[in-house]
Write an enzyme that holds these catalytic residues in place. Structure first.
Site, mmCIF file in Angstrom:
data_model
loop_
_atom_site.group_PDB
_atom_site.id
_atom_site.type_symbol
_atom_site.label_atom_id
_atom_site.label_comp_id
_atom_site.label_asym_id
_atom_site.label_seq_id
_atom_site.Cartn_x
_atom_site.Cartn_y
_atom_site.Cartn_z
ATOM 1 N N CYS A 2 0.974 -1.161 0.032
ATOM 2 C CA CYS A 2 -0.043 0.072 -0.042
ATOM 3 C C CYS A 2 0.821 1.257 0.130
ATOM 4 O O CYS A 2 2.170 1.152 -0.028
ATOM 5 C CB CYS A 2 -0.817 0.072 1.239
ATOM 6 S SG CYS A 2 -1.826 -1.600 1.486
ATOM 7 N N ARG A 27 1.548 1.619 -6.088
ATOM 8 C CA ARG A 27 1.650 0.432 -4.828
ATOM 9 C C ARG A 27 0.400 -0.055 -4.688
ATOM 10 O O ARG A 27 0.486 -1.151 -3.834
ATOM 11 C CB ARG A 27 2.184 1.326 -3.612
ATOM 12 C CG ARG A 27 3.546 2.117 -3.817
ATOM 13 C CD ARG A 27 4.019 2.923 -2.498
ATOM 14 N NE ARG A 27 4.164 1.985 -1.419
ATOM 15 C CZ ARG A 27 5.676 1.316 -1.347
ATOM 16 N NH1 ARG A 27 6.608 1.799 -1.974
ATOM 17 N NH2 ARG A 27 5.501 0.698 -0.212
ATOM 18 N N ASN A 98 0.784 -0.019 5.970
ATOM 19 C CA ASN A 98 1.319 -0.763 4.868
ATOM 20 C C ASN A 98 2.013 -1.949 5.588
ATOM 21 O O ASN A 98 2.910 -1.911 6.488
ATOM 22 C CB ASN A 98 2.228 0.038 3.966
ATOM 23 C CG ASN A 98 2.791 -1.279 2.974
ATOM 24 O OD1 ASN A 98 2.121 -2.124 2.588
ATOM 25 N ND2 ASN A 98 3.997 -1.009 2.478
ATOM 26 N N GLY A 99 1.609 -3.408 5.256
ATOM 27 C CA GLY A 99 2.099 -4.443 5.686
ATOM 28 C C GLY A 99 1.156 -5.376 6.323
ATOM 29 O O GLY A 99 -0.077 -5.419 6.093
ATOM 30 N N GLU A 478 9.085 -15.333 -19.105
ATOM 31 C CA GLU A 478 9.038 -13.848 -18.914
ATOM 32 C C GLU A 478 7.641 -13.748 -19.814
ATOM 33 O O GLU A 478 6.782 -12.822 -19.499
ATOM 34 C CB GLU A 478 10.312 -13.072 -19.415
ATOM 35 C CG GLU A 478 10.030 -11.422 -19.425
ATOM 36 C CD GLU A 478 9.424 -11.103 -18.071
ATOM 37 O OE1 GLU A 478 9.280 -11.464 -17.035
ATOM 38 O OE2 GLU A 478 8.700 -9.945 -18.133
ATOM 39 N N LYS A 482 4.181 -12.056 -18.930
ATOM 40 C CA LYS A 482 3.524 -10.812 -19.567
ATOM 41 C C LYS A 482 2.040 -11.080 -19.758
ATOM 42 O O LYS A 482 1.155 -10.353 -19.595
ATOM 43 C CB LYS A 482 4.392 -10.334 -20.509
ATOM 44 C CG LYS A 482 5.774 -9.982 -20.225
ATOM 45 C CD LYS A 482 5.340 -8.280 -19.439
ATOM 46 C CE LYS A 482 6.275 -7.790 -18.481
ATOM 47 N NZ LYS A 482 6.633 -8.613 -17.515
ATOM 48 N N GLU A 485 -0.109 -11.713 -16.932
ATOM 49 C CA GLU A 485 -0.594 -10.359 -15.814
ATOM 50 C C GLU A 485 -1.259 -9.436 -16.805
ATOM 51 O O GLU A 485 -1.870 -8.230 -16.141
ATOM 52 C CB GLU A 485 0.723 -9.820 -15.310
ATOM 53 C CG GLU A 485 1.598 -9.235 -16.125
ATOM 54 C CD GLU A 485 3.058 -8.981 -15.175
ATOM 55 O OE1 GLU A 485 2.755 -8.505 -14.217
ATOM 56 O OE2 GLU A 485 4.125 -8.957 -15.778
ATOM 57 N N HIS A 501 7.504 -34.732 -20.942
ATOM 58 C CA HIS A 501 7.467 -35.490 -19.542
ATOM 59 C C HIS A 501 6.082 -34.797 -19.178
ATOM 60 O O HIS A 501 6.045 -35.039 -17.805
ATOM 61 C CB HIS A 501 8.716 -35.064 -18.910
ATOM 62 C CG HIS A 501 9.964 -35.196 -19.579
ATOM 63 N ND1 HIS A 501 10.450 -36.774 -19.509
ATOM 64 C CD2 HIS A 501 10.970 -34.718 -20.178
ATOM 65 C CE1 HIS A 501 11.609 -36.685 -20.519
ATOM 66 N NE2 HIS A 501 11.776 -35.533 -20.743
ATOM 67 N N LYS A 601 2.754 -2.355 -8.465
ATOM 68 C CA LYS A 601 3.961 -2.267 -9.039
ATOM 69 C C LYS A 601 5.068 -2.678 -7.740
ATOM 70 O O LYS A 601 6.159 -3.042 -8.155
ATOM 71 C CB LYS A 601 4.276 -0.575 -9.400
ATOM 72 C CG LYS A 601 5.518 -0.614 -10.014
ATOM 73 C CD LYS A 601 5.673 -1.289 -11.470
ATOM 74 C CE LYS A 601 7.006 -0.977 -12.139
ATOM 75 N NZ LYS A 601 6.999 -2.064 -13.375
HETATM 76 C C1 AGP Z 1 6.678 -7.880 -13.362
HETATM 77 O O1 AGP Z 1 5.901 -7.512 -14.702
HETATM 78 C C2 AGP Z 1 5.632 -7.919 -12.422
HETATM 79 N N1 AGP Z 1 5.001 -6.683 -12.073
HETATM 80 C C3 AGP Z 1 6.325 -8.623 -11.046
HETATM 81 O O2 AGP Z 1 6.628 -9.930 -11.307
HETATM 82 C C4 AGP Z 1 7.619 -7.716 -10.547
HETATM 83 O O3 AGP Z 1 8.706 -8.098 -11.472
HETATM 84 C C5 AGP Z 1 8.072 -8.527 -9.190
HETATM 85 O O4 AGP Z 1 7.166 -8.142 -8.268
HETATM 86 C C6 AGP Z 1 9.249 -7.866 -8.685
HETATM 87 O O5 AGP Z 1 9.342 -6.504 -8.445
HETATM 88 P P1 AGP Z 1 10.749 -5.986 -8.217
HETATM 89 O O6 AGP Z 1 11.526 -5.940 -9.551
HETATM 90 O O7 AGP Z 1 10.162 -4.428 -7.869
HETATM 91 O O8 AGP Z 1 11.416 -6.500 -6.939
#
Ligand code: AGP
Length: 606
Positions: A2, A27, A98-99, A478, A482, A485, A501, A601
């Site tokens: 948060c 956040r 936050n936490g 990766e 993408k 998400e 397998h 983020k």
């Molecule tokens: C990436 O597209 C994601 N939003 C997520 O996996 C991100 O890479 C992960 O949360 C790690 O974040 P950071 O690089 O800020 O540690």
């Protein structure tokens, strides 16, 4: 994860708090709220969804008060609605958090027994009633000290008090918190990014510390309530004005910025005059490092996995990788000559930070590869390698991923040369190839129209696979992340050689499968794996690099060719079409591309 803001000023604070909350939305954006003190009362307004909804609330527009706190939420306990939005208030106290409070159930039972009435489903509300309970017999500092001692778990807190019209309290354990200093006003914020529009003079709280913020001065305390002095840092630059420009989304802009990201990284670390790599102030002798462990989460973990392949290819070092949330609870064996590298765009990811803390407590060498150089992971690592890709707003990481793997590739080249695992002439050739990479990425970015059409097939499918071998395997992971998400479609990244397998059973008529098969040492094997899935009805999107050699295979649904370069660097180019595939899939679905559902983020909770 948060976002928290607090402002203690000699003028009305509600507009500044709302403005800061907008900067903190990366956040978390499930709900938002604000509380101010005016005419001896706590005024609290909260709303579901984005900060805009809160701002439109007429109660906010007429909100009085020169002291206030604000919050944007990513739900951990209790659904994302206005009731569970922060701040949480009693008559005397209002709190933003936050936490995660891990013993909240027990504390709630104790407080209900004392007659406290709870309104929300959140863990945070126990903090409000604990402080209220202690204030019956203790002053502010002791009430805060006793409350913090009874909390298990992590918190960054902002607290205001009905009977204390001139102060805000901040407290930190496990979640970042910063204090900012302005003219006739002072601030509290989850990170410097939220405060940068108001000041570049910042103090970071360490775990266990708390502070009392007045408009003209700030006092800091250790966890046992003893006053301490803290450094005021002057941050690199004031607010970096960041907007979408002509792009529809930040993510689109950040995909197109990748050639610049690579140029910045190359400029920062490559010394053209000596045709060498400069890693300034590297704090260890090369002989002191015989193994490397790379740790990260999500996309940052994929960067770690990509680096493993390069380190193994170019050096004789032992190389391990680990997902931070797994590493932090495993019974790890720590060896003296190990270097631990923590990869994190935000530098605030709770699991990655916890892994760093464990390694430091075991006397390990620690290095951070981060984008936010004022972040907790950067501040608490012995050595920092910034990726210099500028602020990344899109929750789905794009330019930061390329920035991370660039710096890790550069580090692997440098260590290979210093350890004499790589001859100077080969090193020089690789460096020359690397300098051409930004232009190749720029050319590869032009793959656009075909991908827009291809993305329809992925949108109509119930799931897809992304396959790769060797250097392409981390990119397959990766690419799948993408798509997941951004378009909320299931996609699985998998080693191409592993399909037989088990996962081959998933393949059915018309299922879209991305096969990454650049002309590298794995090419022929991957093409055979591709034929195995085609034979079972898959619609294969083959992503390879331009070459004069014909592709020997039939029934390939679509082929995309990226520019060509030395095999080390093909992963950079293969990533581009996968980022665009995910982007166009989400665009067609009309989803929020910069703020996908359920995500944020910076994941500052575990
Ligand atoms: C990436 O597209 C994601 N939003 C997520 O996996 C991100 O890479 C992960 O949360 C790690 O974040 P950071 O690089 O800020 O540690």
């Amino acid at each position: 994860m948060c976002g928290i803001i607090g402002i203690n000023s000699n003028k009305s604070v509600s507009a500044s708090i709302i403005n800061s909350l907008k900067k903190l939305e990366y956040r978390g954006y499930d709900s938002a709220g604000i509380a101010t003190l005016s005419s001896g009362q706590i005024n609290e307004v909260k709303s579901e969804g984005r900060v805009d909804n809160l701002e439109k609330n007429s109660l906010v527009q007429n909100m009085e008060g020169t002291i206030g706190i604000g919050h944007v939420r990513w739900a951990t306990h209790g659904s994302p609605n206005s009731l569970n939005a922060h701040p949480h208030s009693s008559q005397n106290v209002s709190v933003v958090h936050n936490g995660i409070i891990e013993n909240s159930t027990l504390l709630k039972k104790f407080l209900v027994g004392k007659g406290h009435k709870f309104k929300s489903q959140t863990d945070t509300e126990v903090i409000v009633h604990l402080i209220t309970e202690h204030l019956k017999t203790d002053d502010i500092v002791n009430s805060i000290k006793k409350t913090l001692k009874s909390l298990h778990g992590s918190f960054a807190l902002g607290i205001i008090f009905k009977d204390q019209p001139d102060l805000i309290v901040g407290a930190r354990r496990g979640s970042p918190l910063a204090v900012g200093y302005g003219p006739n006003e002072n601030y509290l914020g989850s990170d410097s990014y939220a405060l940068k529009s108001m000041t570049n003079k910042i103090t970071y709280l360490n775990d266990g510390e708390f502070c009392v913020i007045k408009k003209d001065h700030v006092e800091f305390f250790s966890d046992d309530g003893v006053k301490i002095n803290k450094k005021v840092l002057e941050l690199s630059s004031q607010e970096e004005e960041y907007d979408k420009g002509d792009y529809k989304h930040f993510m689109a802009k950040e995909i197109e910025e990748q050639p610049l990201t690579l140029k910045n990284g190359i400029k920062e670390y490559i010394d053209n005059s000596n045709n060498d790599i400069n890693i300034y102030n590297f704090p260890w002798k090369i002989s002191e490092i015989s193994s490397i462990t790379l740790i990260g989460c999500g996309t940052a973990y994929h960067s770690c996995l990509m680096a493993k392949y390069w380190f193994e290819e170019l050096t004789s070092l032992d190389v391990n990788v680990d997902i931070a949330s797994e590493f932090r609870y495993r019974k790890n064996r720590f060896k003296r000559d190990s270097l631990y590298i923590f990869v994190s765009q935000s530098g605030e990811t709770a699991d990655t930070y916890a892994a760093l803390d464990i390694c430091k407590k075991n006397g390990m060498k620690t290095c951070a590869v981060v984008n936010v150089i004022e972040s907790s992971i950067a501040r608490d690592s012995e050595f920092v390698l910034p990726i210099h890709c500028g602020t990344e707003i899109g929750v789905a990481s794009t330019k930061a991923f390329l920035g991370q793997i660039l710096i890790l590739y550069i580090l692997s080249l440098k260590l290979a040369l210093l350890r004499k695992d790589l001859k100077k002439d080969v090193f020089t050739q690789k460096l020359n190839d690397l300098k051409k990479l930004p232009k190749l990425v720029d050319q590869t970015l032009s793959i656009d129209n075909k991908i827009q059409t291809i993305s329809n097939t992925f949108n109509e499918a119930k799931g897809s696979m992304f396959l790769g071998r060797g250097f392409s395997y981390p990119i397959a992971l990766e690419g799948a992340l993408k798509l997941k998400e951004l378009s909320y479609i299931h996609a699985e990244g998998y080693p191409a050689g592993e399909m037989k397998h088990g996962p081959l059973a998933l393949i059915e008529e018309g299922m879209p499968v991305v096969v990454l098969a650049p002309r590298d040492n794995y090419y022929k094997k991957t093409i055979s794996n591709m034929q195995e899935v085609i034979a079972r009805g898959a619609k294969v999107l083959l992503v390879t690099n331009k070459s004069k050699d014909e592709i020997v295979s039939e029934n390939i649904w679509e082929t995309l060719e990226v520019e060509t370069t030395n095999a080390d660097l093909l992963p950079f180019l293969l990533t581009i079409p996968l980022q665009k595939l995910a982007y166009y899939s989400a665009l067609k679905k009309g989803f929020d591309i910069d703020k996908p559902r359920n995500l944020a983020k910076s994941v500052t909770v575990e």
